[in-house]
Design an enzyme around this catalytic site. Structure first.
Site, PDB file in Angstrom:
ATOM      1  N   SER A  31       0.809  -1.223   0.000  1.00  0.00           N
ATOM      2  CA  SER A  31       0.000   0.000   0.000  1.00  0.00           C
ATOM      3  C   SER A  31       0.839   1.269   0.000  1.00  0.00           C
ATOM      4  O   SER A  31       0.290   2.361  -0.079  1.00  0.00           O
ATOM      5  CB  SER A  31      -0.944   0.001   1.211  1.00  0.00           C
ATOM      6  OG  SER A  31      -0.228  -0.026   2.402  1.00  0.00           O
ATOM      7  N   LYS A  50      -6.983   3.303   8.382  1.00  0.00           N
ATOM      8  CA  LYS A  50      -6.047   4.311   7.874  1.00  0.00           C
ATOM      9  C   LYS A  50      -6.671   5.705   7.881  1.00  0.00           C
ATOM     10  O   LYS A  50      -6.025   6.697   8.267  1.00  0.00           O
ATOM     11  CB  LYS A  50      -5.600   3.935   6.464  1.00  0.00           C
ATOM     12  CG  LYS A  50      -4.735   2.676   6.388  1.00  0.00           C
ATOM     13  CD  LYS A  50      -4.430   2.310   4.947  1.00  0.00           C
ATOM     14  CE  LYS A  50      -3.577   1.051   4.868  1.00  0.00           C
ATOM     15  NZ  LYS A  50      -3.312   0.634   3.479  1.00  0.00           N
TER      16      LYS A  50
END
Length: 789
Positions: A689, A732
């Site tokens: 990511s 996140k």
């Protein structure tokens, strides 16, 4: 073991240079046959070359101080003297191991280790026995043969032919080696015998070791004889007691044993056990009635009947099916967690409409401190059921779940049945805490044992090894908790209905602190509510300046520290009450520990803020890039995993392929080294990511354009510049909101994940959804600065 072996190879002499195989835990004497299994590339290479040549190798013992079975080795790692052997037979097995049959030839001393081969070679010096035949040697040999025959007779593991064979050996050196190879002695002692070249001295040393072995065997034989006598005595007492019992029966006398048997019989009848359980209990009761109370088996049978009659086979708690009351209980105990509360209300509604429905297996998954375990307590209170919690963290033994069989000493049922007995109800709320931390070893796999427990289609007949009869667990409401779902075996995870508990936002933490944490810590530290008041600004400062977590566990610790500080001042008589504001916190908690660093760190080209997922929730992650004179290399630091390194390489390849479109010189790598660093180097990092973050950092560096203020991103990239979706978006985004981020770039395919994010967070952050890398760069980078005049 033989002085000569059929097919023994004739060896003229041992060469000066010999391939050496290190040994650990095995020992070979000259003239002895010895089977050996070797593995490892260097050892197999050594054997192959020896078989192609004269089949001669050297065996040398590694010292205990050397902890490497595989090389490289130094001469200090070995004992000085080894055994030269010839390979009589060799067979390779399917698992890349080699089986050997070796015969010892003689002793040698290592003079020098040689290099140049993938295995060890050494320059060696052959050693010859110093042998003198006189009457003392003959006496030592005769004594040694007699002692050896005694060992063979006392040891059940040695063939009796060994004693007769030792008598036929006429060479004193060979006799000492034969006996030394058979007796049970430490490796160091055997190495000492190998290094003794004086045969007479070797015979004396072997005689000393054999004497010690004979003493041990004779003592063991004596102990075994005593144990047998004790067993005979116990059996005699048993027969006498049986006769005494028969006499009492004829006289019509009753004793306490009869009373206890009748009590068990009454309990079995009163308990209304299921048919199979009742049959097993009555069978065990019949066995118990024939035993004497002093028998060890009597206690085992009585304990089993205690468990059978104590379990709640038919007792259950009445469910509280008042939906409004249950909703009120859940709201009282927890703020937020709407998804979990909604699922509990749905369960109650189904139970109300269909009472015989099977219970779900819920799994609360989320970072530590988000209320998973305490939510289980609230569910039990809302349902009106007993609550039982067991922790599965670190369990390695399958018997912890299924119990031990009654044949073992001290056997008990597993934790599931123990919990049911403590609950005194067959339908409690049963929480299996930390299911993601179950291990497995030689004692079995507890997670496999949980497959039956956590399957509504099977657990109506759960079989515990101790009870050995089915117990119905279908009425139990099982709840599990986990921090990470990936470590749960797929078959077990398939049985769970996962409910994600994300981290809390700052506003939610403030509400939780005001409603639950502060009152709890006020009472825990002996304060009255009117004696302390912590303002909302102070709570917010604790959350943002002293803690960085998804849950509220550390927030409660900091509030406890403030309450203790106020309590100490009130106890001293300094103050009567206190109002704590944000300016007062440093007196209790010290200076602020967490600073807002995002704006400062991204103010220069080459630095980008990314988003990362961790087991403790989301976190922000900075990626830094810099260039220097060099040879076109790429350096990666920050303890990165393989996937993250591959993302950096893919990002650099994309830049080289699209340099002209991005306004970068085609030969930007010529004479330049690029260094990518991810700070917090002590923390391992991995995952795909950070792909767009690394590419943006490199582009920012090479175009001298800074990244926009308060912007973070996450996404995986391809060589063609596509942006692929990633996981953990919820955690996140909440972490970015906690860090003050105002703009987030996400892959277009992750748009659906915004449904699970709190509405307040979505309102305060601008989201950009992208599907190609050029779009990321247009959004993230500021305009290039004008050249200096």
């Amino acid at each position: 073991m033989s002085q000569k072996a059929s097919g023994e190879m004739k060896i003229a002499s041992i060469p000066e240079i010999l391939p050496v195989l290190p040994l650990a835990g095995a020992f070979v004497f000259p003239k002895m046959l010895f089977p050996l299994e070797v593995s490892g590339a260097s050892a197999v290479s050594l054997i192959d070359e020896a078989m192609a040549g004269d089949r001669l190798i050297g065996l040398v013992m590694l010292k205990q101080s050397c902890d490497q079975a595989e090389g490289p080795h130094k001469i200090e790692d070995f004992y000085g003297v080894g055994t030269s052997v010839v390979i009589l037979r060799m067979a390779k097995t399917a698992d890349n191991k080699t089986q050997l049959l070796l015969q010892g030839i003689g002793r040698f001393r290592i003079v020098e280790l040689l290099e140049g081969k993938p295995y060890l070679r050494a320059r060696v010096e052959n050693l010859e026995d110093r042998e003198v035949k006189d009457i003392e040697v003959e006496a030592l040999m005769a004594n040694l043969v007699g002692l050896f025959e005694r060992i063979v007779k006392l040891s059940p593991f040695l063939p009796q032919e060994f004693g007769a064979m030792a008598k036929t050996v006429s060479e004193p050196g060979i006799l000492s080696d034969i006996v030394a190879s058979v007796i049970n002695a430490p490796i160091e002692e055997k190495q000492k015998l190998l290094e003794i070249l004086d045969v007479k001295e070797r015979l004396r040393e072997v005689t000393r070791l054999v004497n010690h072995q004979v003493e041990i065997l004779e003592l063991g034989s004596k102990i075994q004889s005593q144990v047998k006598d004790d067993m005979d005595k116990s059996q005699r007492e048993y027969y006498l007691r049986q006769q005494l019992s028969a006499i009492r029966k004829e006289l019509g006398e009753t004793d306490d044993e009869k009373v206890e048997i009748e009590e068990y019989r009454a309990k079995i009848e009163k308990k209304n056990l299921p048919e199979e359980a009742k049959k097993e209990a009555q069978r065990e009761l019949a066995r118990l009635s024939k035993m004497h109370p002093s028998s060890a088996e009597y206690t085992v049978a009585a304990t089993y009947l205690d468990w059978m009659t104590a379990l709640p086979w038919n007792e259950r708690s009445e469910d509280n099916l008042d939906i409004k009351k249950a909703r009120r209980v859940l709201d009282e105990d927890h703020y937020g967690l709407e998804k979990a509360k909604r699922r509990i209300i749905e369960y109650l509604a189904v139970r109300k409409l269909k009472p015989d429905s099977k219970g779900p297996i819920l799994c609360f998954a989320g970072p530590p401190g988000t209320g998973k375990t305490s939510l289980g307590h609230s569910i039990g209170r809302a349902l009106g059921r007993k609550f039982i919690r067991i922790s599965l963290g670190g369990i390695h033994d399958e018997a912890e779940i299924r119990g031990h069989r009654r044949t073992y000493v001290g056997a008990l049922p597993g934790r599931i049945i123990q919990g049911i007995r403590r609950a005194e109800s067959n339908n409690p709320v049963f929480m299996l805490d930390e299911i993601d931390k179950v291990g497995s070893d030689f004692r079995g796999d507890p997670s496999s044992a949980l497959l039956e427990v956590l399957d509504p289609e099977q657990n109506f007949s759960f079989s515990d090894h101790y009870l050995d009869v089915p117990f119905d667990l279908s009425h139990v409401m099982f709840i599990t908790t986990a921090n990470i779902l990936e470590t749960i075996p797929p078959a077990l995870r398939d049985r769970l209905e996962v409910i994600e508990l994300p981290g809390y936002t700052i506003d939610e933490k403030i509400r939780i602190a005001q409603r639950y944490l502060i009152p709890r810590q006020t009472e825990a530290n002996g304060l009255k509510p009117e004696q302390i008041r912590i303002t909302k600004s102070a709570i917010g400062k604790i959350i943002t300046g002293y803690t960085r977590e998804a849950g509220v566990r550390n927030v409660e610790r900091e509030l406890a520290a403030v309450c203790r500080g106020v309590a100490s001042q009130i106890a001293e008589g300094t103050i009567e009450r206190a109002k704590i504001t944000a300016r007062d916190l440093h007196r209790f908690l010290g200076s602020v520990r967490i600073t807002e660093e995002a704006a400062a760190r991204t103010s220069k080209p080459g630095v980008v803020m990314g988003l990362a997922w961790t087991p403790a929730g989301g976190d922000i992650l900075f990626v830094e890039a810099t260039a220097m004179k060099g040879k076109g290399g790429l350096t990666l630091t920050g303890q990165l995993g393989d996937v993250m390194k591959e993302s950096a390489t893919a990002a650099l390849s994309f830049l080289r392929a699209n340099a002209q479109e991005l306004g970068i010189a085609k030969d930007f790598l010529k004479g330049t080294d690029i260094h990518i660093h991810v700070p917090s180097g002590a923390t391992p990092k991995d995952g795909p990511s950070a792909g767009i973050t690394m590419l943006t950092a490199l582009t920012s560096l090479l175009t001298n354009r800074t990244v926009k203020k308060d912007l973070a991103m996450t996404g995986e990239i391809t060589l063609r510049g596509l942006v692929l979706p990633v996981g953990g978006v919820k955690e996140k985004v909440i972490a970015a909101h906690r860090a003050g981020v105002k703009t987030i770039i996400l892959p277009k395919w992750n748009r659906k994940d915004l449904e699970d994010i709190p509405a307040k967070v979505c309102r305060e952050i601008v989201f950009h959804f992208v599907d190609e890398m050029m779009e990321v760069l247009r959004i993230a980078l500021d305009k290039a600065p004008e050249p200096a005049k």
